[in-house]
Design a protein around this motif. Structure first.
Motif, short mmCIF file in Angstrom:
data_model
loop_
_atom_site.label_atom_id
_atom_site.label_comp_id
_atom_site.label_asym_id
_atom_site.label_seq_id
_atom_site.Cartn_x
_atom_site.Cartn_y
_atom_site.Cartn_z
N SER B 23 0.83 -1.19 0.00
CA SER B 23 0.00 0.00 0.00
C SER B 23 0.87 1.25 0.00
N GLY B 24 0.63 2.06 -1.02
CA GLY B 24 1.38 3.32 -1.18
C GLY B 24 2.87 3.12 -1.29
N VAL B 25 3.27 2.01 -1.94
CA VAL B 25 4.71 1.72 -2.02
C VAL B 25 5.39 2.63 -3.05
N GLU B 26 6.46 3.28 -2.59
CA GLU B 26 7.28 4.08 -3.49
C GLU B 26 8.68 3.50 -3.52
N LYS B 27 9.29 3.55 -4.69
CA LYS B 27 10.70 3.17 -4.78
C LYS B 27 11.40 4.24 -5.60
N LEU B 39 8.53 3.27 -8.55
CA LEU B 39 7.17 3.02 -8.07
C LEU B 39 6.70 4.30 -7.39
N ALA B 40 5.50 4.73 -7.71
CA ALA B 40 5.02 5.99 -7.17
C ALA B 40 3.66 5.79 -6.50
N GLY B 41 3.68 5.02 -5.44
CA GLY B 41 2.45 4.79 -4.70
C GLY B 41 1.65 3.62 -5.27
N ALA B 42 2.24 2.46 -5.28
CA ALA B 42 1.57 1.27 -5.81
C ALA B 42 0.79 0.57 -4.71
N ASP B 43 -0.46 0.19 -5.03
CA ASP B 43 -1.29 -0.58 -4.10
C ASP B 43 -1.65 -1.89 -4.78
N LEU B 44 -1.42 -2.98 -4.05
CA LEU B 44 -1.68 -4.29 -4.66
C LEU B 44 -1.88 -5.30 -3.55
N ARG B 45 -2.91 -6.17 -3.76
CA ARG B 45 -3.16 -7.21 -2.77
C ARG B 45 -3.29 -8.52 -3.53
N ILE B 46 -2.57 -9.52 -3.08
CA ILE B 46 -2.63 -10.83 -3.75
C ILE B 46 -2.92 -11.88 -2.69
N ASP B 47 -3.88 -12.75 -3.00
CA ASP B 47 -4.25 -13.80 -2.04
C ASP B 47 -3.69 -15.15 -2.47
N SER B 79 4.08 0.75 2.61
CA SER B 79 4.09 -0.48 3.39
C SER B 79 3.98 -1.70 2.49
N TYR B 80 4.85 -2.68 2.76
CA TYR B 80 4.68 -3.98 2.13
C TYR B 80 4.60 -5.02 3.23
N ARG B 81 3.43 -5.66 3.29
CA ARG B 81 3.26 -6.74 4.27
C ARG B 81 3.20 -8.06 3.54
N PHE B 82 4.09 -8.96 3.95
CA PHE B 82 4.07 -10.31 3.41
C PHE B 82 3.57 -11.22 4.53
N ARG B 83 2.40 -11.85 4.31
CA ARG B 83 1.76 -12.68 5.34
C ARG B 83 1.64 -11.91 6.65
N GLY B 84 1.34 -10.64 6.53
CA GLY B 84 1.12 -9.82 7.72
C GLY B 84 2.38 -9.23 8.32
N VAL B 85 3.53 -9.60 7.79
CA VAL B 85 4.79 -9.09 8.35
C VAL B 85 5.26 -7.89 7.54
N VAL B 230 -2.99 -7.39 -13.77
CA VAL B 230 -2.75 -6.08 -13.17
C VAL B 230 -1.90 -5.30 -14.17
N VAL B 231 -2.34 -4.08 -14.50
CA VAL B 231 -1.57 -3.27 -15.45
C VAL B 231 -0.90 -2.11 -14.72
N PHE B 232 0.38 -1.96 -14.93
CA PHE B 232 1.14 -0.87 -14.32
C PHE B 232 1.31 0.25 -15.33
N ARG B 233 1.29 1.49 -14.80
CA ARG B 233 1.62 2.63 -15.64
C ARG B 233 2.24 3.68 -14.73
N ASP B 234 3.40 4.17 -15.10
CA ASP B 234 4.10 5.21 -14.34
C ASP B 234 4.22 4.90 -12.85
N GLY B 235 4.57 3.69 -12.56
CA GLY B 235 4.84 3.33 -11.17
C GLY B 235 3.60 3.13 -10.32
#
Ligand SMILES: Nc1ncnc2c1ncn2[C@@H]1O[C@H](COP(=O)(O)OP(=O)(O)O)[C@@H](O)[C@H]1O
Ligand SMILES: [Mg+2]
Lengths: 401, 253
Positions: B23-27, B39-47, B79-85, B230-235
């Motif tokens: 959520s809101g990941v920037e690189k 990356l300019a504020g990427a939000d992504l959730r994968i189950d 924030s990047y949470r992997f399995r809640g971590v 999922v399509v990315f554009r400009d981060g």
């Protein structure tokens, strides 16, 4: 884990056979050269010292030295028979005294011609210098006193003049003097200095002085001290006596020298040691070059290694685990190379020592030092790139060009 | 294993949280004027169990996102949470342990160890998992069999085709039974026939083993094998939804 790492290290070494071989080669050559050079040098030192000791550690040589007056060097006055007699009479710590005079002279037997040193001395010469007779006899009292034309041949001279013929009782011409051969010396062979100790003819001093030299000069006086412990004392006493006889003022430099074999053997040992150090230095340079070779190969493989580290880290290896593997690999390589170099160096110097008749002297500290140095170089340059790479993040390491 | 490592592993104990939550990941790469927001504020959730295709123009941040999801890199912010971590706060060693135990990565350039046999390449992740030699060999052979490379176990990368090398790389990624397999343009260096075969392999792994798959691709034909695109554009994530069947080349699963 360490076992797995070790197994992996061996696998890695086999996999990069050429790189491993070249790395090891540098160490093998460096370690081998240092060990061979130093071992042989040490063998030579010991041989030289031993040879000189065999000549008699209680031998003193009294010889006229050249006196320096300003820039001109003037030959010092020779000794006489009286000087030798005075030493025998007045110096308590001497056992034998042999006044000698010698000169290179041509000699003829039948149609054979040969030039060798002719030495005039008394029978004590044999005791002082350690010669023994092979055949015949030494000079009689009368022959020595009267100066009769008799001589004893060194083995080399005998061979040159007589070959297979019998020398005993033959008459040879020494210079202008017809001289009867009464004995032949047992061979002593080469001296340490590399000169042939059998290449001379001995005759009574009186004969030499009257019939060959035409002077009463004595060139050198060989003295043997009572025992090894008394050489220093004998030397001091002879010096004092000679200063007095030659009227040398107190504090002035003497125009003669009394040398003992210990001094000579020490000098020789110093020279051979310096030679050993020189050879060792040359070998150390090759060790250094070997080290640079290792460095080169390790640095050239940085790109490949960095990518490898990236791969390993990407699949879950931690930095220190990757590093450990590289350390083990470098150690295994360096130690293998070091052991091989040690083996080759020792075997090589053993063979050469046997070939040229030098004693084989194992010098553990040199072996260890050479080994430690090469291992350190190998390990340092094996780890250095790995350390750098393991600090990158895996993506950077993978992208490394 | 060291005490720190144990602590690191305890922190990544799986919970009920989604597998991947960005959520809101920037690189940000570079400094000052030359700064680039990969990356300019990427939000992504994968189950769990998803098969996600990531698409987008070149330079849109797909690889950067994959590297962060794969714990090969960390976000500059967000924030990047992997399995809640929360991954952003983990140390390098803790990231390595996450990769070791939960993640499999397949690169466009294969990234196999040169002059190393296929089976040894596949065994490598198990070495770091301290699996005993015999078991390691058995698992590696099974993984190679699963990707259809029986009989090629002793071959080195130089003796294998591109498609076979990529299969070895996949075998290496799945031999640890990861919860997620990340593949950055896995078919980028392959011809279309081999690409199709590879996609079928990924689909099979996703279906039969339940391995979550996230795959970057340019090609709609390949994306068609996924369940979600999922399509990315400009981060940033520009669109996100079920893979459109119409775009597929008729190979839709
Ligand atoms: N290590 C890096 N240093 C500087 N810029 C980078 C780096 N990695 C990626 N970028 C930049 O970030 C942007 C996104 O890159 P990337 O994630 O590789 O895009 P994609 O995989 O979608 O083509 C690009 O503009 C790229 O130039
Ligand atoms: Mg990319």
């Amino acid at each position: 884990m360490l076992w797995t790492t070790l197994v992996m290290a061996f696998r890695e070494i086999r996999r990069n056979a050429l790189r491993s071989f070249l790395t090891t080669l540098g160490i093998v050559i460096g370690v081998g050269a240092v060990i061979a050079m130093v071992t042989l040098g040490q063998g030579a030192t010991i041989k030289v010292t031993g040879d000189v000791a065999k000549m008699g550690n209680n031998l003193l040589t009294v010889s006229p030295g050249s006196e320096r007056r300003g820039a001109v060097s003037v030959a010092a006055t020779m000794f006489t028979l009286d000087d030798a007699n005075a030493i025998r009479r007045d110096v308590s710590s001497v056992r034998f005294v042999a006044p000698t005079a010698s000169r290179a002279t041509s000699m003829v037997y039948a149609n054979r011609n040969y030039t060798a040193t002719v030495t005039g001395s008394i029978n004590a010469y044999l005791d002082v210098r350690g010669y023994a007779l092979d055949r015949g006899r030494i000079f009689s009292e009368t022959e020595q006193r009267v100066g009769m034309p008799v001589c004893v041949l060194g083995e080399t001279v005998r061979k040159e003049l007589f070959g297979a013929e019998e020398a005993l009782d033959a008459t040879i011409r020494v210079g202008k003097l017809a001289c009867r051969v009464v004995g032949v010396f047992a061979s002593k062979g080469q001296s340490t200095f590399g000169f042939d100790q059998d290449d001379f003819v001995l005759m009574p001093l009186a004969t030499f002085q009257r019939r060959i030299a035409g002077t009463t000069d004595v060139g050198a006086i060989f003295v043997s001290a009572r025992d090894e412990g008394s050489t220093v004392k004998a030397k001091r006493q002879i010096e004092a006596l000679m200063r007095e006889r030659r009227r040398i003022a107190l504090g002035a430099a003497p125009d003669f020298a009394v040398r003992d074999m210990k001094e000579i053997s020490d000098t020789l040992a110093t020279i051979t040691r310096a030679l050993t150090a020189l050879l060792g230095a040359v070998a150390a340079v090759s060790l250094l070059v070997g080290g640079i070779g290792i460095m080169n190969i390790m640095l050239v493989s940085v790109t490949e290694r960095t990518r490898e580290i990236g791969i390993r880290m990407a699949i879950g290896a931690r930095a220190h685990e990757v590093l450990l593997q590289f350390v083990v690999e470098a150690i295994v390589l360096s130690v293998l190379g070091g052991l091989l170099g040690m083996g080759l160096g020792l075997a090589g110097s053993f063979a050469v020592a046997r070939l040229v008749g030098l004693p084989f002297v194992l010098m553990p500290e040199v072996v260890l030092l050479a080994f430690a140095f090469s291992a350190a170089v190998g390990i340092a340059f094996g780890i250095f790139p790995a350390r750098k790479a393991s600090r990158l993040n895996p993506i950077e390491a993978l992208r490394h060009e | 294993m060291s005490a720190g490592a144990t602590a690191g592993e305890r922190r990544v104990e799986p919970g009920r949280a989604p597998l991947v939550a960005l959520s809101g990941v920037e690189k940000v790469y570079g400094k000052g004027e030359s700064q680039v927001y990969a990356l300019a504020g990427a939000d992504l959730r994968i189950d769990n169990g998803e098969f996600v295709a990531i698409m987008g123009p070149s330079g849109s941040g797909k690889s950067t996102c994959m590297n962060i999801v794969g714990c090969l890199d960390q976000p500059t912010s967000g924030s990047y949470r992997f399995r809640g971590v929360e991954v952003g706060t983990l140390s390098r060693d803790e990231l390595a342990l996450l990769r070791r135990h939960y993640l499999g990565f397949v690169f466009q350039g294969f990234n196999l160890l040169a002059r190393t046999s296929a089976v040894e390449n596949v065994e490598l992740p198990l070495v770091y998992r301290r699996v005993a030699a015999g078991e390691r060999r058995r698992l590696a052979l099974a993984a190679l069999a699963a990707v259809g490379l029986e009989g090629r176990e002793k071959h080195t990368p130089a003796e294998l085709s591109g498609g076979q090398q990529q299969r070895v790389a996949i075998a290496r990624a799945i031999v640890t039974n990861p919860s997620i397999l990340l593949a950055d343009e896995p078919t980028g260096n392959l011809d279309s026939a081999r690409s199709v075969a590879l996609m079928e392999l990924l689909v099979a792994l996703n279906r039969t083993r339940g391995i979550t798959i996230v795959m970057v691709t340019h090609e709609p034909d390949m994306a068609a094998y996924s369940t979600r695109t999922v399509v990315f554009r400009d981060g940033k994530v520009a669109s996100d939804g079920p893979t459109s069947r119409r775009a597929g080349a008729g190979h839709a699963p």
